[in-house]
Design a protein around this motif. Structure first.
Motif, mmCIF file in Angstrom:
data_model
loop_
_atom_site.group_PDB
_atom_site.id
_atom_site.type_symbol
_atom_site.label_atom_id
_atom_site.label_comp_id
_atom_site.label_asym_id
_atom_site.label_seq_id
_atom_site.Cartn_x
_atom_site.Cartn_y
_atom_site.Cartn_z
ATOM 1 N N LEU A 269 0.832 -1.198 0.000
ATOM 2 C CA LEU A 269 0.000 0.000 0.000
ATOM 3 C C LEU A 269 0.867 1.248 0.000
ATOM 4 O O LEU A 269 0.601 2.194 -0.752
ATOM 5 N N LEU A 270 1.914 1.255 0.794
ATOM 6 C CA LEU A 270 2.818 2.399 0.842
ATOM 7 C C LEU A 270 3.521 2.579 -0.497
ATOM 8 O O LEU A 270 3.639 3.697 -0.999
ATOM 9 N N LYS A 271 3.934 1.479 -1.094
ATOM 10 C CA LYS A 271 4.646 1.555 -2.375
ATOM 11 C C LYS A 271 3.745 2.075 -3.494
ATOM 12 O O LYS A 271 4.165 2.891 -4.311
ATOM 13 N N LEU A 272 2.489 1.623 -3.512
ATOM 14 C CA LEU A 272 1.581 2.001 -4.593
ATOM 15 C C LEU A 272 0.928 3.365 -4.395
ATOM 16 O O LEU A 272 0.684 4.081 -5.369
ATOM 17 N N THR A 273 0.620 3.716 -3.147
ATOM 18 C CA THR A 273 -0.145 4.948 -2.912
ATOM 19 C C THR A 273 0.583 6.000 -2.083
ATOM 20 O O THR A 273 0.144 7.143 -2.038
ATOM 21 N N GLY A 274 1.636 5.604 -1.394
ATOM 22 C CA GLY A 274 2.310 6.537 -0.494
ATOM 23 C C GLY A 274 1.566 6.722 0.816
ATOM 24 O O GLY A 274 1.876 7.614 1.595
ATOM 25 N N THR A 275 0.592 5.861 1.083
ATOM 26 C CA THR A 275 -0.230 5.943 2.286
ATOM 27 C C THR A 275 0.204 4.869 3.277
ATOM 28 O O THR A 275 0.364 3.715 2.909
ATOM 29 N N PHE A 276 0.359 5.261 4.541
ATOM 30 C CA PHE A 276 0.717 4.300 5.577
ATOM 31 C C PHE A 276 -0.508 3.469 5.951
ATOM 32 O O PHE A 276 -1.571 4.004 6.224
ATOM 33 N N CYS A 277 -0.353 2.157 5.985
ATOM 34 C CA CYS A 277 -1.427 1.274 6.450
ATOM 35 C C CYS A 277 -1.302 1.151 7.974
ATOM 36 O O CYS A 277 -0.326 1.626 8.556
ATOM 37 N N PRO A 278 -2.252 0.484 8.644
ATOM 38 C CA PRO A 278 -2.137 0.358 10.096
ATOM 39 C C PRO A 278 -0.927 -0.460 10.532
ATOM 40 O O PRO A 278 -0.463 -0.332 11.657
ATOM 41 N N GLY A 279 -0.384 -1.285 9.640
ATOM 42 C CA GLY A 279 0.764 -2.109 9.992
ATOM 43 C C GLY A 279 2.112 -1.490 9.658
ATOM 44 O O GLY A 279 3.151 -1.996 10.087
ATOM 45 N N CYS A 280 2.111 -0.399 8.889
ATOM 46 C CA CYS A 280 3.380 0.230 8.513
ATOM 47 C C CYS A 280 4.164 0.643 9.766
ATOM 48 O O CYS A 280 3.621 1.272 10.667
#
Length: 126
Positions: free
Chosen positions: A34-45
């Motif tokens: 998710l971070l790689k594709l959108t630049g958004t941190f997921c809850p697990g990042c």
């Protein structure tokens, strides 16, 4: 007793590996999709960095990397001890959460995810 002890062995092995192989150095672990594709941190990042800091006793860095994951480590420890005590007594561990609790947990994770991606919530970002 075998199951809770087996789970503890697996979790200990995983934490030992993350404690040895530093996730702060690039190339050791895959990047969050998710971070790689959108630049958004997921809850697990930041969870691996949190586990690494936790293993090394740096609770401040662990909370800074992922506060929810760090709280989860303590919650796991409490539930595991309860499980072990009940297994010792020959009683099964039954944890039943009402749907309201599941909705609350989901809401907490959603709010955590949104806030850590906003400018005012940057303290929650890994």
């Amino acid at each position: 007793m075998a199951t809770p002890l087996g789970i503890l062995a697996a979790v200990t092995g995983a934490f030992a590996y993350v404690g040895t192989v530093d996730p702060n150095e690039p190339g050791h672990y895959p990047v969050c999709p998710l971070l790689k594709l959108t630049g958004t941190f997921c809850p697990g990042c930041g969870g691996l960095r949190s586990a690494h800091a936790f293993v090394h006793g740096d609770l401040g860095a662990a909370f800074s990397a992922n506060a929810v994951a760090t709280a989860g480590y303590f919650l796991f420890a409490v539930v595991w001890v309860l499980w072990l005590v009940r297994a010792w007594r020959g009683q099964p561990l039954r944890i039943r959460l009402a749907p309201t609790w599941w909705w609350a947990i989901g809401t907490l994770l959603l709010v955590f995810t949104v806030v850590r991606n906003l400018p005012f919530g940057s303290a929650l970002a890994p």
